[in-house]
Design an enzyme around this catalytic site. Sequence first.
Site, PDB file in Angstrom:
ATOM      1  N   VAL A  12     -80.629 -56.581 -45.770  1.00 45.00           N
ATOM      2  CA  VAL A  12     -80.699 -57.872 -45.068  1.00 45.00           C
ATOM      3  C   VAL A  12     -79.533 -58.773 -45.504  1.00 45.00           C
ATOM      4  CG1 VAL A  12     -82.045 -59.983 -44.737  1.00 45.00           C
ATOM      5  CG2 VAL A  12     -83.196 -57.772 -44.733  1.00 45.00           C
ATOM      6  N   THR A 118     -88.620 -62.186 -46.664  1.00 48.99           N
ATOM      7  CA  THR A 118     -89.956 -62.370 -46.096  1.00 48.99           C
ATOM      8  C   THR A 118     -90.902 -62.859 -47.181  1.00 48.99           C
ATOM      9  OG1 THR A 118     -89.514 -60.643 -44.506  1.00 48.99           O
ATOM     10  CG2 THR A 118     -91.835 -61.208 -44.872  1.00 48.99           C
ATOM     11  N   GLU A 150     -84.003 -51.672 -39.715  1.00 48.75           N
ATOM     12  CA  GLU A 150     -83.025 -50.774 -40.332  1.00 48.75           C
ATOM     13  C   GLU A 150     -82.540 -49.770 -39.286  1.00 48.75           C
ATOM     14  OE1 GLU A 150     -84.004 -49.162 -44.181  1.00 48.75           O
ATOM     15  OE2 GLU A 150     -85.181 -50.945 -44.632  1.00 48.75           O
ATOM     16  N   ALA A 247     -96.810 -42.773 -30.605  1.00 46.51           N
ATOM     17  CA  ALA A 247     -97.736 -42.203 -31.582  1.00 46.51           C
ATOM     18  C   ALA A 247     -96.946 -41.314 -32.538  1.00 46.51           C
ATOM     19  CB  ALA A 247     -98.800 -41.393 -30.860  1.00 46.51           C
ATOM     20  N   GLY A 248     -97.400 -41.232 -33.762  1.00 48.52           N
ATOM     21  CA  GLY A 248     -96.668 -40.412 -34.727  1.00 48.52           C
ATOM     22  C   GLY A 248     -97.437 -40.276 -36.017  1.00 48.52           C
ATOM     23  N   CYS A 255     -91.020 -52.874 -44.758  1.00 47.74           N
ATOM     24  CA  CYS A 255     -91.492 -54.117 -44.132  1.00 47.74           C
ATOM     25  C   CYS A 255     -92.930 -54.054 -43.639  1.00 47.74           C
ATOM     26  CB  CYS A 255     -90.571 -54.476 -42.983  1.00 47.74           C
ATOM     27  SG  CYS A 255     -88.857 -54.550 -43.494  1.00 47.74           S
ATOM     28  N   LYS A 315     -87.688 -43.458 -41.155  1.00 45.04           N
ATOM     29  CA  LYS A 315     -87.374 -43.338 -39.731  1.00 45.04           C
ATOM     30  C   LYS A 315     -85.924 -42.855 -39.641  1.00 45.04           C
ATOM     31  CE  LYS A 315     -85.625 -47.970 -38.850  1.00 45.04           C
ATOM     32  NZ  LYS A 315     -85.704 -49.163 -38.031  1.00 45.04           N
ATOM     33  N   ARG A 322     -88.665 -45.929 -48.714  1.00 45.60           N
ATOM     34  CA  ARG A 322     -89.797 -46.781 -49.106  1.00 45.60           C
ATOM     35  C   ARG A 322     -90.982 -46.592 -48.151  1.00 45.60           C
ATOM     36  NH1 ARG A 322     -86.679 -52.347 -49.999  1.00 45.60           N
ATOM     37  NH2 ARG A 322     -85.336 -51.401 -48.417  1.00 45.60           N
TER      38      ARG A 322
HETATM   39  C1  UGA Z   1     -89.243 -53.745 -38.914  1.00 48.21           C
HETATM   40  C2  UGA Z   1     -89.180 -54.610 -37.638  1.00 48.21           C
HETATM   41  O1  UGA Z   1     -89.003 -53.772 -36.496  1.00 48.21           O
HETATM   42  C3  UGA Z   1     -88.059 -55.636 -37.706  1.00 48.21           C
HETATM   43  O2  UGA Z   1     -88.130 -56.495 -36.568  1.00 48.21           O
HETATM   44  C4  UGA Z   1     -88.231 -56.464 -38.970  1.00 48.21           C
HETATM   45  O3  UGA Z   1     -87.202 -57.426 -39.114  1.00 48.21           O
HETATM   46  C5  UGA Z   1     -88.210 -55.552 -40.170  1.00 48.21           C
HETATM   47  O4  UGA Z   1     -89.303 -54.610 -40.057  1.00 48.21           O
HETATM   48  C6  UGA Z   1     -88.368 -56.402 -41.398  1.00 48.21           C
HETATM   49  O5  UGA Z   1     -89.419 -57.046 -41.549  1.00 48.21           O
HETATM   50  O6  UGA Z   1     -87.420 -56.519 -42.170  1.00 48.21           O
HETATM   51  P1  UGA Z   1     -88.032 -51.544 -39.779  1.00 48.21           P
HETATM   52  O7  UGA Z   1     -89.078 -51.499 -40.846  1.00 48.21           O
HETATM   53  O8  UGA Z   1     -86.616 -51.344 -40.166  1.00 48.21           O
HETATM   54  O9  UGA Z   1     -88.078 -52.945 -38.976  1.00 48.21           O
HETATM   55  O10 UGA Z   1     -88.362 -50.368 -38.758  1.00 48.21           O
HETATM   56  P2  UGA Z   1     -89.063 -50.168 -37.349  1.00 48.21           P
HETATM   57  O11 UGA Z   1     -88.079 -49.563 -36.436  1.00 48.21           O
HETATM   58  O12 UGA Z   1     -89.746 -51.372 -36.872  1.00 48.21           O
HETATM   59  O13 UGA Z   1     -90.124 -49.043 -37.697  1.00 48.21           O
HETATM   60  C7  UGA Z   1     -91.168 -49.246 -38.644  1.00 48.21           C
HETATM   61  C8  UGA Z   1     -92.045 -48.027 -38.720  1.00 48.21           C
HETATM   62  O14 UGA Z   1     -92.857 -47.918 -37.570  1.00 48.21           O
HETATM   63  C9  UGA Z   1     -91.305 -46.703 -38.831  1.00 48.21           C
HETATM   64  O15 UGA Z   1     -91.932 -45.902 -39.807  1.00 48.21           O
HETATM   65  C10 UGA Z   1     -91.431 -46.086 -37.462  1.00 48.21           C
HETATM   66  O16 UGA Z   1     -91.412 -44.689 -37.486  1.00 48.21           O
HETATM   67  C11 UGA Z   1     -92.794 -46.610 -37.042  1.00 48.21           C
HETATM   68  N1  UGA Z   1     -92.982 -46.680 -35.577  1.00 48.21           N
HETATM   69  C12 UGA Z   1     -92.253 -47.554 -34.844  1.00 48.21           C
HETATM   70  C13 UGA Z   1     -93.931 -45.894 -34.967  1.00 48.21           C
HETATM   71  O17 UGA Z   1     -94.625 -45.088 -35.628  1.00 48.21           O
HETATM   72  N2  UGA Z   1     -94.124 -46.002 -33.608  1.00 48.21           N
HETATM   73  C14 UGA Z   1     -93.406 -46.870 -32.855  1.00 48.21           C
HETATM   74  O18 UGA Z   1     -93.642 -46.921 -31.620  1.00 48.21           O
HETATM   75  C15 UGA Z   1     -92.438 -47.663 -33.481  1.00 48.21           C
END
Ligand code: UGA
Length: 430
Positions: A12, A118, A150, A247-248, A255, A315, A322
């Site tokens: 960040v 945060t 990320e 779904a996954g 976060c 991801k 983490r």
């Molecule tokens: C998340 C938020 O998307 C950001 O907006 C926020 O700023 C950030 O946290 C934060 O608080 O700093 P991030 O953790 O990098 O970002 O990743 P995401 O892309 O949101 O994915 C989070 C998790 O959800 C991953 O493990 C991903 O695989 C999972 N996911 C996401 C699903 O299982 N299904 C989905 O449809 C979307």
Amino acid sequence: MARIAVFGAGYVGLVTGACFADLGHDVRVRDVLPERIEELTAGRVPIHEPGLADVIERASDRLSFTLDAADALEGADFAFIAVGTPPTYSGDPDLSAVWTVIEELPAATRVTLVMKSTVPPGTGDKVRRALDARGLGDVVYVSNPEFLAEGTAVRDFMRPDRVVVGAFEPEHVEPVAALYEPLGSTIVRTDVASAEMIKLASNAFLSTRISFINEIASVCELVGADVIDVAHGIGLDPRLGPHFLKAGLGFGGSCFPKDVSALKQLAGNSGYHFQLLSAVIEVNELQKRRVIQKLGKHLGDLHGKRIAVLGLAFKPGTDDLREAPSLVIAARLVAEGAEVRAWDPVADARHLLPDVTFSASVLDAVRDTDAAVIVTEWPELADLASAEVRDAMRTPVIIDGRNLLDPEAARALGFVYEGVGRPGPSETAR
Ligand code: UGA
């Protein structure tokens, strides 16, 4: 143009600092880790974040790095706090790095302190009181939560959906809002507690959507429906939208797990039992473990079985481990007595998973295994269902934890294939 100090050279802080420098500001990023500052000063980027190295290079004339707080603050108009706030055993975030920054502000500092880390609602109030108690009444405090994901953090910074700026005095909002003016997005001007709440509620809502679709997927498996079609059909309703309905194996990262838990604890500490979030967390935990049941269904006792765990980062597009589902899945498999082979293109989990063997290539990882589990949907895995992989495996079983592959194509090649919330072979054969 402004002089900006950024505390914290994590993803960040680095993205924020580099992007502000790219917008023309003079930025100095401070971190407490000497090796991190050394690397950055030498022009190396210590984290895997697409596009970040380019921005840092482009803005290098206006971007510098330091270990010294006073050095970072010299002449600064704004001081952004972007330090980590990791979870503690109680589920509340650990704010010690935030407090250290506050304590390090030199006497007579006159700066606008901008909270990007945060923090739970109520933190701004506490910081304000601490500043006043230290005689730093001239320091302006503003909450400006980050919404950087990320892997897409640079794009998220440069093209934000919204910018949230919360202040105790309305006139303190504008100078911070002005920094984002060139990005042309909607700016939400509000008070500090609401800004803090917008951040936690956003992440909690996104996490709720993920746990919701994961529960729908589990029901789909029982009734022979396909969660991909279901999510598509749901998402076309503009009141619901298509996002975060994949779904996954559940959400991980630095976060969502932390923020859902922080909001639940915050509610609890304030006397409110946030039932919905308890379920969101529980569903997410169980979702990772369902992989083990699926493997058991196809392989029986997992003791002595060799399993490939493909993808370790929480991801794709990041090396961040983490709260990665892979860690729970690999550790559960080891506990079941399985032999685990892991592969990831960037994440290095050797220190976290001592009982796992790591492979440099996907083919190496799957060789002579009884099953392969797709844990992270890296593009490199999109052609996993190949004749080469099938022939390399002892038994060609793929558990696709991210619905990355085409079930029909995988089955046509002779794989036993199981995704998340997708019809099994008998249903598809109907
Ligand atoms: C998340 C938020 O998307 C950001 O907006 C926020 O700023 C950030 O946290 C934060 O608080 O700093 P991030 O953790 O990098 O970002 O990743 P995401 O892309 O949101 O994915 C989070 C998790 O959800 C991953 O493990 C991903 O695989 C999972 N996911 C996401 C699903 O299982 N299904 C989905 O449809 C979307």
